[in-house]
Design a protein around this motif. Structure first.
Motif, short mmCIF file in Angstrom:
data_model
loop_
_atom_site.label_atom_id
_atom_site.label_comp_id
_atom_site.label_asym_id
_atom_site.label_seq_id
_atom_site.Cartn_x
_atom_site.Cartn_y
_atom_site.Cartn_z
N GLU A 25 0.85 -1.19 0.00
CA GLU A 25 0.00 0.00 0.00
C GLU A 25 0.89 1.24 0.00
OE1 GLU A 25 -3.22 2.18 2.88
OE2 GLU A 25 -3.34 -0.01 2.68
N THR A 26 0.70 2.09 -1.01
CA THR A 26 1.47 3.31 -1.16
C THR A 26 0.53 4.48 -1.36
OG1 THR A 26 3.27 2.05 -2.19
CG2 THR A 26 3.32 4.46 -2.45
N ASN A 27 0.54 5.41 -0.41
CA ASN A 27 -0.35 6.57 -0.50
C ASN A 27 -1.81 6.16 -0.71
OD1 ASN A 27 1.85 8.36 -0.22
ND2 ASN A 27 2.25 8.29 -2.43
N GLY A 28 -2.21 5.10 -0.01
CA GLY A 28 -3.59 4.66 -0.09
C GLY A 28 -3.93 3.83 -1.30
N ARG A 29 -2.92 3.51 -2.12
CA ARG A 29 -3.18 2.70 -3.33
C ARG A 29 -2.37 1.42 -3.27
NH1 ARG A 29 -2.58 5.61 -8.90
NH2 ARG A 29 -3.60 3.65 -9.46
#
Length: 264
Positions: free
Chosen positions: A253-257
């Motif tokens: 998960e990166t910046n909510g994605r």
């Protein structure tokens, strides 16, 4: 009750009501109605936009497994006449995978491997002019299901309730491309792949005054072009393709994605 049909390493499961459809599919009358299917393919340096995540060998494996999935789905949907239109000669492993997944000589189901080195649109349009009604399916539809294929080839009804085969039905990709297209008038219709091809094909059908329908499904909208697309295999994939992705990738998960990341 559910029935399980196995073809090679893959399998198709259908509920009892769908089994009755399969029986109809194999009746002599329906077999005359089934269109030919063609899969355009570029086997050299496949999926180059995935090179930041997958090695060359892994991208070749991904091509083989997505193609195997698509071919198996076509077989499960009752398709009997399949062409693979390749830009260059197929590697032996790819051709063997296709034939193992589809060929059934006892039931007169075979695949033809065709080679045309010209660009995609030129090669497909040349193919169309010697074809009857045809369904074009992209090779990287990792989530496509047999019911999607059946919906794409269903005849439409004219206002007077008669069947009409000279129509266009388009399954758009999530980025505006064309992932599947049924062409019932190949003598006059030209494909225009690349870029926003969905809109181009829609406009082409309207210009030719051909009935046109849009088939919109999550499972047909996902093609594997960009690294983020690989997460869809990890979330929704099945069989060997899912296992391949699971073995080499994880979701971060990166910046909510959700982002795919190669396992160390």
């Amino acid at each position: 009750m559910e029935y399980l049909f196995r073809f090679g390493k893959q399998s198709c499961s259908f509920s009892l009501p769908v089994l009755s459809v399969i029986i109809i599919f194999h009746s002599p009358v329906f077999l005359l109605m089934l269109p030919k299917v063609v899969i355009p393919l570029k086997p050299d340096n496949p999926k180059s936009r995935l090179s930041s995540v997958l090695s060359d060998a892994e991208r070749q494996t991904l091509l083989r497994l997505t193609l195997e999935h698509v071919v198996t789905v076509l077989k499960c949907a009752g398709i009997r006449d399949l062409d693979v239109l390749s830009k260059s000669p197929l590697p032996e492993t790819i051709e063997k995978s296709i034939r193992t997944s589809f060929d059934d000589y006892e039931n007169k189901r075979t695949v033809r491997i065709l080679t045309d080195e010209r660009d995609l649109n030129t090669a497909v349009n040349f193919y169309l002019k010697s074809s009857g009604p045809v369904l074009i399916v992209m090779a990287d539809l990792a989530l496509v299901r047999p019911e999607n294929v059946k919906k794409m080839i269903e005849p439409i009804q004219n206002p007077d309730e008669t069947k009409n085969e000279r129509f266009i039905r388009i399954a758009p990709g999530k980025g505006g491309g064309t992932n599947m297209i049924y062409i019932g008038a190949p003598d006059v219709f030209d494909v225009k792949y690349h870029g926003q091809s969905f809109r181009k094909h829609l406009d082409e059908a309207k210009t030719l005054n051909l009935p046109v329908e849009i088939y919109d499904s999550f499972y047909t909208s996902v093609d594997i072009d960009e690294p983020d697309d690989l997460t869809e295999i990890l979330i929704h994939g099945e069989g060997d393709l899912y296992q391949f992705a699971r073995d080499i990738l994880s979701i971060q998960e990166t910046n909510g994605r959700n982002k795919p990341e190669h396992k160390k």
